[in-house]
Design an enzyme around this catalytic site. Structure first.
Site, PDB file in Angstrom:
ATOM      1  N   GLY A 169      -9.451  -1.597   3.718  1.00 41.56           N
ATOM      2  CA  GLY A 169      -7.990  -1.642   3.628  1.00 41.56           C
ATOM      3  C   GLY A 169      -7.273  -0.859   4.712  1.00 41.56           C
ATOM      4  N   GLY A 211      -3.342   5.069   5.387  1.00 34.61           N
ATOM      5  CA  GLY A 211      -3.771   5.136   3.985  1.00 34.61           C
ATOM      6  C   GLY A 211      -2.600   5.404   3.061  1.00 34.61           C
ATOM      7  N   ASP A 249      -0.190  -1.232  18.116  1.00 32.04           N
ATOM      8  CA  ASP A 249       0.266  -0.225  17.138  1.00 32.04           C
ATOM      9  C   ASP A 249       0.308   1.159  17.804  1.00 32.04           C
ATOM     10  OD1 ASP A 249       0.598   0.506  14.130  1.00 32.04           O
ATOM     11  OD2 ASP A 249      -1.039   1.799  14.793  1.00 32.04           O
ATOM     12  N   GLY A 258       0.754   8.727  10.092  1.00 31.05           N
ATOM     13  CA  GLY A 258       0.561   8.663   8.633  1.00 31.05           C
ATOM     14  C   GLY A 258       0.900   9.987   7.991  1.00 31.05           C
ATOM     15  N   THR A 303       0.824  -1.209   0.000  1.00 32.36           N
ATOM     16  CA  THR A 303       0.000   0.000   0.000  1.00 32.36           C
ATOM     17  C   THR A 303       0.858   1.259   0.000  1.00 32.36           C
ATOM     18  OG1 THR A 303      -1.610  -1.233   1.280  1.00 32.36           O
ATOM     19  CG2 THR A 303      -1.908   1.140   1.209  1.00 32.36           C
ATOM     20  N   ILE A 315       0.092  12.985   8.882  1.00 30.07           N
ATOM     21  CA  ILE A 315       0.150  14.185   9.731  1.00 30.07           C
ATOM     22  C   ILE A 315       1.611  14.547   9.975  1.00 30.07           C
ATOM     23  CG2 ILE A 315      -0.601  15.256  11.884  1.00 30.07           C
ATOM     24  CD1 ILE A 315      -2.494  12.984  12.323  1.00 30.07           C
ATOM     25  N   LYS A 336       3.515   3.748  18.692  1.00 27.03           N
ATOM     26  CA  LYS A 336       3.541   5.140  18.218  1.00 27.03           C
ATOM     27  C   LYS A 336       3.732   6.122  19.385  1.00 27.03           C
ATOM     28  CE  LYS A 336       0.806   4.212  14.068  1.00 27.03           C
ATOM     29  NZ  LYS A 336      -0.567   4.048  13.561  1.00 27.03           N
TER      30      LYS A 336
HETATM   31  N1  HSE Z   1      -2.931   0.226  10.913  1.00 30.16           N
HETATM   32  C1  HSE Z   1      -2.430   1.546  11.130  1.00 30.16           C
HETATM   33  C2  HSE Z   1      -3.606   2.436  11.521  1.00 30.16           C
HETATM   34  C3  HSE Z   1      -1.771   2.038   9.896  1.00 30.16           C
HETATM   35  O1  HSE Z   1      -4.750   1.991  11.374  1.00 30.16           O
HETATM   36  O2  HSE Z   1      -3.427   3.539  11.993  1.00 30.16           O
HETATM   37  C4  HSE Z   1      -0.977   3.296  10.060  1.00 30.16           C
HETATM   38  O3  HSE Z   1       0.033   3.170  10.999  1.00 30.16           O
END
Ligand code: HSE
Length: 403
Positions: free
Chosen positions: A182, A297, A196, A129, A11, A131, A200
């Site tokens: 997705g 994305g 996740d 992402g 992606t 930002i 971060k």
């Molecule tokens: N799976 C992560 C999210 C992708 O949904 O934020 C971006 O790090």
């Protein structure tokens, strides 16, 4: 001309190649040099019909090509990403990555190698992402002392919670929709269990304090136990439910946790819906600064990756990201934190609530069951009161912090 290699054509990788090609003159003008995608690395079993002219299947082709100055790692996960990135840096190539798992686990080591080799290891796309939050933290907020960072850092879970809240979906229905769109990771566990988000917030805390925060030491609870009933209660309280990364920095370390939280309508993070992310930074001098945008994305993440590629081109021979210190950031026991909390019992037991807690506000509309908000009490004291309450034959059906 600067040659780059993109590791991974998923992606984000395909997004990087697409944006590099569609905006070539804009990007080259900003970088001050033309940038060419010389190679795209894919696995040897990549389907024949989808192969592209500049695709290669052996990483050594990239490693051994001295014309490749920048390697873009967008494979994700730890292996083989770690090995590829480390070898690239050791060979004197700059690396740009969107891989938060890699940065959370090996960021310090890789930054040290980059500094030693006078190349760049840039990680701007690993949090938030599209930002641009890491660059402002590194450049614009440097005069400030960051006292805390709160964020909605995972697009998938925010999308799921928004669907549950606004469209009355169950967790499973909303997860399926996120996967169809997705957004979710290949293994949704990393998203929905909060891992996740934990990685971060650890990266953000490391950048804020200059010391490596170990994500494994941050308490983490995901959203899998959130039900339609929780959403109804949240609506009765005029709140939303978000998966929040919370942190407060002190002289001797930081408090941090990832957990579902009730967010009141007045709070700036309340209106962050769907796949959007937001990072709220509490600066000692500046006060609150908030960053908002699409946290996941193809194109938003590609845009953040390309911004880092441009920085690598503009800063050849100079590592711009200061490596985190050798000393690890102490993650403190959250028991001392004082936050508002919402508690619900499985029965009408106002007398029991009053026996153990002071300064509470009972919630009407909780049906037969007692529900209340505790205004200010340390978490460890709430924990001990709740364990005593269990012996009074009362079950705690819900407990969420409220901001
Ligand atoms: N799976 C992560 C999210 C992708 O949904 O934020 C971006 O790090």
């Amino acid at each position: 001309m600067v040659n780059i290699a993109v590791l991974g054509n998923g992606t984000v990788g395909s997004g990087v190649v697409e944006v590099m090609s569609n905006y070539v003159s804009n990007i080259s003008e900003k970088a001050g040099e033309k940038i060419k995608v010389k190679y795209i690395l894919e696995r040897p079993d990549y389907p024949e019909a989808l192969k592209k002219e500049n695709m290669v299947f052996d990483f050594n082709t990239i490693l051994e090509d001295d014309e490749v100055e920048i390697v873009v790692e967008v494979i994700g996960g730890l292996s083989p990403a770690y090995e590829f990135v480390k070898k690239s840096l050791q060979k004197g190539k700059s690396v740009v990555t969107s891989n938060k798992a890699l940065v959370a686990e090996y960021g310090k080591e890789l930054m040290d190698i980059a500094a030693d080799k006078n190349v760049n290891f840039l990680i701007g796309a690993s949090v938030g992402g599209g930002i641009p939050v890491l660059r402002p933290m590194n450049v614009s907020l440097t005069a400030d002392i960051i006292k805390g960072i709160d964020g909605i850092l995972n697009g998938t879970t925010n999308f799921i919670l928004t669907q549950m809240y606004e469209n009355d979906m169950s967790f499973e229905e909303a997860l399926k929709l996120a996967q169809n769109n997705g957004y979710a990771e290949l293994n949704p566990e990393a998203d929905v269990e909060g891992h996740d988000t934990t990685r971060k917030i650890a990266i953000l805390l490391s950048l804020a304090t200059g010391k490596r925060a170990d994500y494994k030491k941050i308490s983490c609870e995901g959203i899998t136990k959130i039900t339609k009933e929780h959403m109804e209660k949240a609506k009765a309280l005029n709140c939303d439910i978000k998966l929040l990364a919370f942190s407060r920095v002190c002289d001797d370390g930081a408090y941090a946790f990832v957990s579902p939280v009730l967010v009141s309508k007045e709070h700036p993070l309340n209106n962050v819906r769907d796949v959007f992310n937001a990072v709220l930074i509490h600066g000692e001098i500046t006060g609150d600064v908030m960053f908002y945008g699409q946290g996941a994305g193809k194109l938003p993440t590609a845009s953040a990756v390309i911004a880092d590629i441009i920085d690598c081109v503009k800063n050849k021979g100079r590592a711009i990201l200061k490596p985190w210190a050798d000393e690890e950031l102490k993650i403190k026991d959250n028991g001392d934190l004082i936050l508002k909390e919402f508690i619900a019992f499985d029965k009408d037991a106002k007398d029991i609530a009053e026996k153990y807690f002071k300064n509470i506000e009972f919630i009407s509309g909780a049906g037969e069951n007692t529900a209340f908000i505790i205004e200010s009490m340390a978490r460890k004291d709430i924990d001990s009161a709740l364990s005593s309450i269990l012996s009074e034959n009362v079950k705690i059906t819900e407990r969420l912090p409220l901001i």
